[in-house]
Every structure is written in C-alpha cells, then in structure tokens.
Design a protein around this motif. Structure first.
Motif, short mmCIF file in Angstrom:
data_model
loop_
_atom_site.label_atom_id
_atom_site.label_comp_id
_atom_site.label_asym_id
_atom_site.label_seq_id
_atom_site.Cartn_x
_atom_site.Cartn_y
_atom_site.Cartn_z
N GLU A 1 -1.76 15.69 -23.46
CA GLU A 1 -2.22 15.42 -22.14
C GLU A 1 -3.55 14.62 -22.21
OE1 GLU A 1 -2.41 19.21 -20.13
OE2 GLU A 1 -0.96 20.08 -21.32
N GLU A 2 -4.21 14.40 -23.36
CA GLU A 2 -5.40 13.78 -23.56
C GLU A 2 -5.57 12.26 -23.02
OE1 GLU A 2 -8.16 15.92 -24.06
OE2 GLU A 2 -6.69 17.42 -23.98
N GLN A 3 -4.67 11.53 -23.80
CA GLN A 3 -4.50 10.11 -23.51
C GLN A 3 -3.09 9.48 -23.53
OE1 GLN A 3 -7.08 8.03 -26.50
NE2 GLN A 3 -6.00 9.46 -28.22
N SER B 1 4.54 -10.85 -25.38
CA SER B 1 3.26 -10.66 -24.51
C SER B 1 2.11 -10.58 -25.49
CB SER B 1 3.33 -9.03 -24.13
OG SER B 1 2.22 -8.48 -23.80
N GLU B 2 1.01 -11.00 -24.93
CA GLU B 2 -0.42 -11.05 -25.58
C GLU B 2 -1.25 -10.01 -25.34
OE1 GLU B 2 -1.92 -15.08 -25.29
OE2 GLU B 2 -0.03 -16.09 -25.66
N SER B 3 -0.95 -8.95 -24.74
CA SER B 3 -1.74 -7.91 -24.23
C SER B 3 -2.20 -7.02 -25.22
CB SER B 3 -0.92 -7.03 -23.09
OG SER B 3 0.18 -6.40 -23.46
N GLU B 4 -3.45 -6.58 -25.12
CA GLU B 4 -3.85 -5.30 -25.86
C GLU B 4 -3.70 -4.10 -25.19
OE1 GLU B 4 -5.50 -5.66 -28.60
OE2 GLU B 4 -4.95 -7.76 -28.86
N PRO B 5 -3.37 -2.97 -25.85
CA PRO B 5 -3.10 -1.82 -25.36
C PRO B 5 -4.11 -1.13 -24.41
CG PRO B 5 -2.97 -1.60 -27.78
CD PRO B 5 -3.41 -2.89 -27.62
N ILE B 6 -3.78 -0.47 -23.28
CA ILE B 6 -4.34 0.09 -22.32
C ILE B 6 -4.32 1.57 -22.57
CG2 ILE B 6 -5.13 0.26 -19.74
CD1 ILE B 6 -3.77 -2.65 -19.19
N THR B 7 -5.45 2.16 -22.79
CA THR B 7 -5.41 3.69 -23.05
C THR B 7 -6.19 4.49 -21.89
OG1 THR B 7 -5.54 3.00 -25.44
CG2 THR B 7 -5.96 5.35 -24.83
N VAL B 8 -5.28 5.29 -21.42
CA VAL B 8 -5.74 5.96 -20.17
C VAL B 8 -6.12 7.27 -20.61
CG1 VAL B 8 -4.74 6.75 -17.88
CG2 VAL B 8 -4.26 4.48 -18.91
N THR B 9 -7.33 7.90 -19.80
CA THR B 9 -7.66 9.20 -19.96
C THR B 9 -7.65 9.88 -18.66
OG1 THR B 9 -9.94 8.78 -20.11
CG2 THR B 9 -8.69 9.05 -22.38
N GLY B 10 -7.89 11.13 -18.52
CA GLY B 10 -7.79 11.73 -17.18
C GLY B 10 -6.67 11.51 -16.37
N PHE B 11 -5.58 11.48 -16.72
CA PHE B 11 -4.41 11.06 -15.96
C PHE B 11 -3.65 12.46 -15.26
CE2 PHE B 11 -2.85 10.96 -20.48
CZ PHE B 11 -1.87 11.56 -20.27
N GLY B 12 -4.06 13.54 -15.71
CA GLY B 12 -3.47 14.81 -15.18
C GLY B 12 -2.14 15.26 -15.45
N GLY B 13 -1.49 14.65 -16.58
CA GLY B 13 0.08 15.00 -16.88
C GLY B 13 0.09 15.21 -18.49
N LYS B 14 1.22 15.43 -18.57
CA LYS B 14 1.75 15.73 -20.15
C LYS B 14 3.20 14.93 -20.07
CE LYS B 14 3.54 20.32 -19.29
NZ LYS B 14 3.47 21.66 -19.43
#
Length: 187
Positions: free
Chosen positions: A62-64, A109-122
């Motif tokens: 649930e953290e990230q 894709s040339e994208s870098e990872p987008i890490t999300v926190t505080g999303f309120g789910g598991k």
C-alpha cells in the motif's frame, strides 16, 4: 377432459417458448453490436479526441506503486494531458496524431518509472485517478495490480524497507558484526 388437456399443453408450450424467446432477444445483433468491450489491462477513458488506455498502478504493498498508461491523441491539435493520483501529478504534452506510452518495460518507450505514493489502495483494489485533457477532467476508477502474476513481477517499484538508506548498515556496523561473528564468548 380433452379441452382441459389442450389448455394445459398450450400453457406448457407457452412456458417453454417465453424464456427461450427472451434469451434469443439477448443474442440479437442489435444488442451485441452496442456492447463495448475494452480488452487489456487497466482502465480506459476518452476525453475529447484523446484516448487514455491501460491506466493502472502496479504495487507490492500500500506504500508505493508504479503508474502505467498510454495516451493516444486522435485530434488535429496537441493535447495537454494531466494525470493525478495520490501524491503524484504527471503532465505531458502529446502532439497531434501521436501516441505516448508510459511503460519503462516497453522497448519502444523512453519513459522513466513514475512512482506514486499516497494513492490509498492496495493490490486488488480500485483507486480514483484524475485524468485531464486540455482542462477537461474525469475521475477514472483504476486497478491496483499486484505482482502475483508473472507479467507484473518486475513492474512494481523496487525498494521497501531493505532499500532504505537508513536501514542499510554502515561500513563500521558491518565490520563490527563480522568481527563479533568470529568471536565466541565464554559462559
């Protein structure tokens, strides 16, 4: 008596025909033609002439989580796309007729990872993600996918408690542990 038998047979025949005709109505070309099925993982939405596909979060806890999506700009003008989930806001400009893939595991894709926190789910839950195209917003219920399937095992954020620099022993602590491991204490 014959008349009562005929009425009973007619009622039985009607009882058989009515459910069958109801099922046949569900299989009509008109009804199945109107049914829209979006195959693939993740949520889908269309805002104006911009399609957002495969919108999902991949997490071990649930953290990230890592955010994945594809934006297809079918319009004749550039689109400003903003995606907000948890503590993360992503803003991308997608040229007219172009596709943007946010998936670092995709070789195209040339994208870098987008890490999300505080999303309120598991993993296994749905969370609200705000998608905005040229200022027009929509809230999309989006999957939080776990890493229990092989396809997602390498897509979650790496880290956790073991990658926290404060949790890693320093060089002095490691040397002290190694020295203490070689010594035995007398009772």
């Amino acid at each position: 008596m014959k008349r009562l038998t005929r009425v009973a047979l007619a009622a039985a025949a009607a009882a058989l025909v009515i459910p069958v005709s109801g099922c046949a109505a569900l299989l009509s070309a008109q009804q199945t033609h109107a049914y829209q099925y979006n195959g693939g993982d993740g949520a889908w939405t269309d805002i104006e002439d911009v399609a957002v596909r495969g919108l999902m979060l991949v997490a071990e806890d649930e953290e990230q989580a890592n955010l994945f999506f594809t934006v297809i700009n079918n319009s004749t003008e550039d689109a400003q796309v903003e995606i907000s989930v948890g503590d993360t806001d992503v803003s991308e400009s997608v040229p007219a007729g172009e596709t943007l893939v946010q998936n670092p595991a995709n070789p195209e894709s040339e994208s870098e990872p987008i890490t999300v926190t505080g999303f309120g789910g598991k993993p296994g839950s749905l969370v609200d993600v705000e998608v905005s195209v040229n200022g027009q917003s929509e809230t999309v219920r989006t999957q939080v996918v776990g890493t229990d399937l092989p396809e997602y095992q390498d897509l979650a954020p790496t880290g956790g408690a073991s990658s926290d620099p404060a949790a890693e022993p320093t060089g002095e602590e490691t040397a002290a542990e190694e020295q203490g491991a070689g010594e035995t204490q007398a009772p």
